[in-house]
Design a protein around this motif. Structure first.
Motif, PDB file in Angstrom:
ATOM      1  N   UNK A 169       0.830  -1.207   0.000  1.00 24.76           N
ATOM      2  CA  UNK A 169       0.000   0.000   0.000  1.00 24.76           C
ATOM      3  C   UNK A 169       0.862   1.254   0.000  1.00 24.76           C
ATOM      4  N   UNK A 170       0.208   2.394  -0.239  1.00 21.99           N
ATOM      5  CA  UNK A 170       0.845   3.700  -0.164  1.00 21.99           C
ATOM      6  C   UNK A 170       0.055   4.563   0.801  1.00 21.99           C
ATOM      7  N   UNK A 177       5.596  -4.782   9.337  1.00 24.80           N
ATOM      8  CA  UNK A 177       5.498  -3.684   8.377  1.00 24.80           C
ATOM      9  C   UNK A 177       6.904  -3.428   7.852  1.00 24.80           C
ATOM     10  N   UNK A 178       7.071  -3.612   6.559  1.00 24.61           N
ATOM     11  CA  UNK A 178       8.388  -3.506   5.932  1.00 24.61           C
ATOM     12  C   UNK A 178       9.421  -4.369   6.652  1.00 24.61           C
ATOM     13  N   UNK A 179       9.002  -5.574   7.027  1.00 23.41           N
ATOM     14  CA  UNK A 179       9.904  -6.542   7.634  1.00 23.41           C
ATOM     15  C   UNK A 179      10.127  -6.389   9.117  1.00 23.41           C
ATOM     16  N   UNK A 194       4.783  -2.361   2.980  1.00 19.90           N
ATOM     17  CA  UNK A 194       4.247  -3.719   2.862  1.00 19.90           C
ATOM     18  C   UNK A 194       3.921  -4.259   4.247  1.00 19.90           C
ATOM     19  N   UNK A 195       2.728  -4.786   4.390  1.00 20.03           N
ATOM     20  CA  UNK A 195       2.259  -5.377   5.642  1.00 20.03           C
ATOM     21  C   UNK A 195       2.102  -6.875   5.429  1.00 20.03           C
ATOM     22  N   UNK A 196       2.698  -7.683   6.285  1.00 19.51           N
ATOM     23  CA  UNK A 196       2.541  -9.134   6.229  1.00 19.51           C
ATOM     24  C   UNK A 196       1.800  -9.577   7.483  1.00 19.51           C
TER      25      UNK A 196
END
Length: 469
Positions: free
Chosen positions: A80-81, A103-105, A132-134
């Motif tokens: 997402x942005x 979030x971003x690793x 990036x969210x995992x």
């Protein structure tokens, strides 16, 4: 969406009258103020649907589902942005247990707030930043029920599951910004026991087997609203082909006859899509298809992107039903490619899809569109508005049938040349985006050179029968 075969839900609600200015507003910007992403994208019908503060570019879904235990294990990556500074943000997720979020690793704090997953990243996300969210999660997925709208979500079946529903369903099997305003691409990997199919949206990207499990891969690279995502798991006859260079995938439940009315109806998918293409412009997606389910609890059809799902009731009389296929395929242009910016404009989806049924009936030698118009005009309850019907009446006859009356009235007023130019321009200029009724009015007036607000106000929200054009 096509409602239950042969009837519609009728729910008594108190509705405010809609005035002409409601037609003139252009696409809203859903961007709640504040330093944190809001729980809810700002739709007054469903204030908690979706989330503010960011735009999703894509979802990468990797899930494993065991029908024997009804357990789903998933890892979803959301790219997402940020639209504003975010010290926290929300994702919609119903019922499932989250074990980890990054979030971003970097590990992030998370908590549940009813159907919301609240994520606090390790550091503030600046405006305009891509991130990036995992999310790792598991559990027994469930359903969601909305007053007047029926049940949707992840429905366990005798041989697998069906993930389906409108206006929400996706949040029952993956974390999502669950509102059509935020469209995104999808990569889906689904692992199920050998012998079962796992069918989703978009282009098939192969399958592999290992250790008694099979992983099916799908990619929908054209932006898609979350309620248009689907996952159907079970014993299905899956057929693949190619049409105009695009893959065609149909799946018919093994419990339905191999040459029965559902299979024969789905076999006409590309024929019907080709006809609609002559009216609406180029087919907007990279694949075609359809899914016929056997579970009677699925009492509707839904225009899930590139691969509509049809409940068994549409074929209960033993005859093919190409009209429902025409309806759901018309949605690929009206509703899927051009999506509503807010749920109060749902007639932009259903009115045009219903009108496509009228056009298909005429094309195949049945009643003309004018005859369908006259028949429906005679039985319409004009006290029920089409535009802004209220959340409990999203799937009422006013939205579908009065919506189609409005479309035909527009055609009769501006003439066929201007009318079909309006439709093709609408699907071209708004492709892969969102729109409102006001956007359609402005386009129709621009291309026809006529003032159309009074006409559309009378047909969409007037409480007495308009004069027939």
């Amino acid at each position: 969406m096509t409602d239950r075969p042969g009837r519609f839900r009728l729910v008594a609600v108190v509705l405010a009258l809609v005035v002409v200015p409601a037609l003139t507003g252009c696409t809203p910007k859903a961007d709640p103020a504040g330093d944190e992403g809001a729980a809810g994208i700002g739709d007054r019908y469903f204030p908690r649907y979706g989330n503010g503060g960011y735009d999703v570019a894509g979802y990468d879904l990797r899930v494993r589902y065991d029908p024997a235990t009804d357990r789903l294990d998933g890892t979803t990556t959301v790219t997402a942005t940020s639209r504003q500074a975010l010290t926290r943000f929300n994702l919609d997720l119903v019922g499932l247990t989250v074990s980890a979020v990054t979030v971003d690793g970097r590990p992030s704090t998370h908590r549940r707030d009813d159907a919301e997953l609240v994520v606090t990243p390790a550091e503030r996300i600046a405006p305009g930043r891509r991130f990036a969210v995992v999310v790792e999660y598991a559990g027994v997925p469930g359903t969601v029920t909305n007053s007047g709208l029926g049940q949707g979500g992840f429905l366990h079946t005798s041989d697998g599951a069906v993930a389906l529903g409108q206006p929400e369903s996706a949040s029952t099997w993956f974390p999502v910004n669950d509102h059509p305003f935020d469209k995104a691409t999808y990569d889906v990997e689904v692992t199920v026991p050998d012998g079962l199919a796992a069918v989703s949206n978009g282009v098939p990207e192969g399958r592999t087997s290992a250790g008694g499990w099979t992983t099916w891969k799908w990619a929908e690279r054209t932006p898609m609203a979350s309620y248009l995502s689907t996952l159907v798991i079970g014993d299905y006859r899956v057929r693949t082909g190619v049409h105009k260079g695009r893959p065609v995938v149909t799946a018919v439940a093994a419990g339905l006859p191999a040459d029965g009315p559902a299979a024969r109806s789905l076999d006409r998918t590309t024929e019907i899509a080709d006809y609609l293409e002559t009216l609406f412009g180029p087919y907007p997606f990279e694949s075609y298809g359809g899914i016929a389910v056997a579970d009677p609890r699925v009492g509707y059809a839904l225009e899930t992107q590139s691969r509509p799902v049809y409940g068994p009731g549409f074929f209960a009389d033993g005859q093919p039903n190409p009209n429902v296929v025409a309806h759901e395929l018309a949605h690929q242009w009206f509703g899927n490619s051009v999506s509503v910016a807010r749920w109060s404009d749902i007639w932009l989806n259903e009115g045009f899809a219903t009108y496509a049924e009228w056009l298909w009936t005429e094309h195949t030698g049945g009643r003309t569109a004018q005859q369908s118009f006259e028949r429906q005009y005679a039985v319409t309850d004009w006290s029920m508005p089409t535009l802004d019907p209220g959340p409990a009446r999203l799937f009422s006859t006013a939205v579908y049938q009065r919506g189609a009356l409005t479309v035909h009235a527009l055609r009769r007023t501006v003439g066929d040349d201007a009318f079909f130019r309006i439709l093709r321009t609408w699907t071209l200029e708004r492709r892969n985006g969102n729109a409102t009724t006001g956007d359609l009015v402005l386009l129709a007036e621009r291309l026809s050179g006529r003032s159309l607000r009074p006409l559309l106000d009378a047909w969409l929200v007037g409480d007495t029968a308009p004069a027939m054009p």
